[in-house]
Design a protein around this motif. Structure first.
Motif, PDB file in Angstrom:
ATOM      1  N   ALA A 192      35.566  32.280  51.333  1.00  0.00           N
ATOM      2  CA  ALA A 192      35.338  33.900  51.521  1.00  0.00           C
ATOM      3  C   ALA A 192      34.584  34.101  52.503  1.00  0.00           C
ATOM      4  O   ALA A 192      35.151  35.096  53.292  1.00  0.00           O
ATOM      5  N   ASN A 244      33.431  30.838  47.237  1.00  0.00           N
ATOM      6  CA  ASN A 244      32.437  31.384  47.912  1.00  0.00           C
ATOM      7  C   ASN A 244      32.246  30.953  49.364  1.00  0.00           C
ATOM      8  O   ASN A 244      32.394  31.777  50.372  1.00  0.00           O
ATOM      9  N   GLU A 263      43.543  35.672  46.663  1.00  0.00           N
ATOM     10  CA  GLU A 263      43.063  36.616  45.847  1.00  0.00           C
ATOM     11  C   GLU A 263      44.008  37.569  44.742  1.00  0.00           C
ATOM     12  O   GLU A 263      43.697  37.857  43.774  1.00  0.00           O
ATOM     13  N   PRO A 319      37.647  44.079  43.371  1.00  0.00           N
ATOM     14  CA  PRO A 319      36.286  43.669  43.873  1.00  0.00           C
ATOM     15  C   PRO A 319      36.278  42.608  44.624  1.00  0.00           C
ATOM     16  O   PRO A 319      37.434  41.849  44.918  1.00  0.00           O
ATOM     17  N   ARG A 320      35.334  41.938  45.102  1.00  0.00           N
ATOM     18  CA  ARG A 320      35.196  40.671  45.914  1.00  0.00           C
ATOM     19  C   ARG A 320      35.961  39.600  44.947  1.00  0.00           C
ATOM     20  O   ARG A 320      36.043  39.580  43.800  1.00  0.00           O
ATOM     21  N   VAL A 321      36.475  38.605  45.643  1.00  0.00           N
ATOM     22  CA  VAL A 321      37.162  37.682  44.973  1.00  0.00           C
ATOM     23  C   VAL A 321      36.212  36.883  43.857  1.00  0.00           C
ATOM     24  O   VAL A 321      36.691  36.495  42.924  1.00  0.00           O
ATOM     25  N   THR A 322      34.848  36.712  44.150  1.00  0.00           N
ATOM     26  CA  THR A 322      34.208  35.905  43.205  1.00  0.00           C
ATOM     27  C   THR A 322      33.867  36.839  41.998  1.00  0.00           C
ATOM     28  O   THR A 322      33.863  36.137  40.928  1.00  0.00           O
ATOM     29  N   ASP A 323      33.679  38.181  42.102  1.00  0.00           N
ATOM     30  CA  ASP A 323      33.805  39.066  41.084  1.00  0.00           C
ATOM     31  C   ASP A 323      35.067  38.942  39.969  1.00  0.00           C
ATOM     32  O   ASP A 323      34.764  39.142  38.879  1.00  0.00           O
ATOM     33  N   ARG A 324      36.058  38.664  40.912  1.00  0.00           N
ATOM     34  CA  ARG A 324      37.398  38.699  40.201  1.00  0.00           C
ATOM     35  C   ARG A 324      37.401  37.616  39.276  1.00  0.00           C
ATOM     36  O   ARG A 324      37.909  37.524  38.280  1.00  0.00           O
ATOM     37  N   HIS A 381      36.114  36.043  56.097  1.00  0.00           N
ATOM     38  CA  HIS A 381      35.287  37.149  56.531  1.00  0.00           C
ATOM     39  C   HIS A 381      35.012  37.045  57.704  1.00  0.00           C
ATOM     40  O   HIS A 381      34.959  38.079  58.642  1.00  0.00           O
TER      41      HIS A 381
END
Length: 183
Positions: free
Chosen positions: A96, A93, A35, A60-65, A100
């Motif tokens: 993550a 995806n 991340e 933000p979430r790593v996918t948003d990054r 989580h």
């Protein structure tokens, strides 16, 4: 053949076997590093210092990054390996979600089976399961068996993801300055 759902539950545990704890720690640390690498690439694409990036760009979430990174590179007219990016995004995806689950799930040991489980209490049951279990996983949590081999596999997958992200970084090419902007 009819499907059978078994309600599996146990007392929450926080003292896992040392190899499980060690591997969960590795997964969390590896994913945090991944991340951070993505975040640094976003700052670089936006031409921000680390300090300015930490102030201006939230986490933000790593996918948003990853989406932010793609958009920033394209905005600046740069290019990178699109297929590698798509592969990284898809795997991120999946990993993550596992990260989580490991970090936020409720762990318990199913003594009769000799298995460690993690309870997933977020989301809804999939459509193909709704004749057995309907509604939120908050009400009826999903129990996921977690083995040391699966944890080690996740650590390896994150290591490959980190290596691929570094390859993506090397593939990024800035747009050449236009003749109108040259001094």
């Amino acid at each position: 053949m009819a499907k059978i759902a078994e309600r599996i539950s146990g007392n929450a545990a926080y003292e896992l076997r040392a190899p499980l704890s060690r591997e969960i720690g590795r997964i969390l640390v590896h994913f945090a590093y991944f991340e951070q690498c993505v975040q640094e690439m976003v700052w670089q694409a936006l031409k921000l210092s680390e300090a300015a990036g930490r102030i201006a760009v939230r986490e933000p979430r790593v996918t948003d990054r990853l989406e932010m990174l793609r958009d920033a590179i394209k905005l600046r007219g740069g290019t990178f390996d699109e297929e590698l990016y798509k592969s990284i995004y898809r795997r991120t995806n999946l990993l993550a979600a596992k990260r989580h689950l490991l970090a936020h799930g409720i762990w318990f040991h199913h003594k009769a089976r000799g298995e460690w489980h993690v309870q997933l209490t977020r989301g809804s049951w999939p459509k193909n399961e709704e004749e057995l279990i309907a509604g939120s996983k908050k009400v009826t949590p999903e129990s996921v068996v977690m083995t040391l081999e699966e944890l080690r596999s996740a650590t390896s997958e994150i290591s490959v993801l980190i290596a691929d992200l570094k390859t993506l970084r090397r593939s990024a090419v800035e747009a050449a300055p236009s003749p109108q902007t040259l001094p």
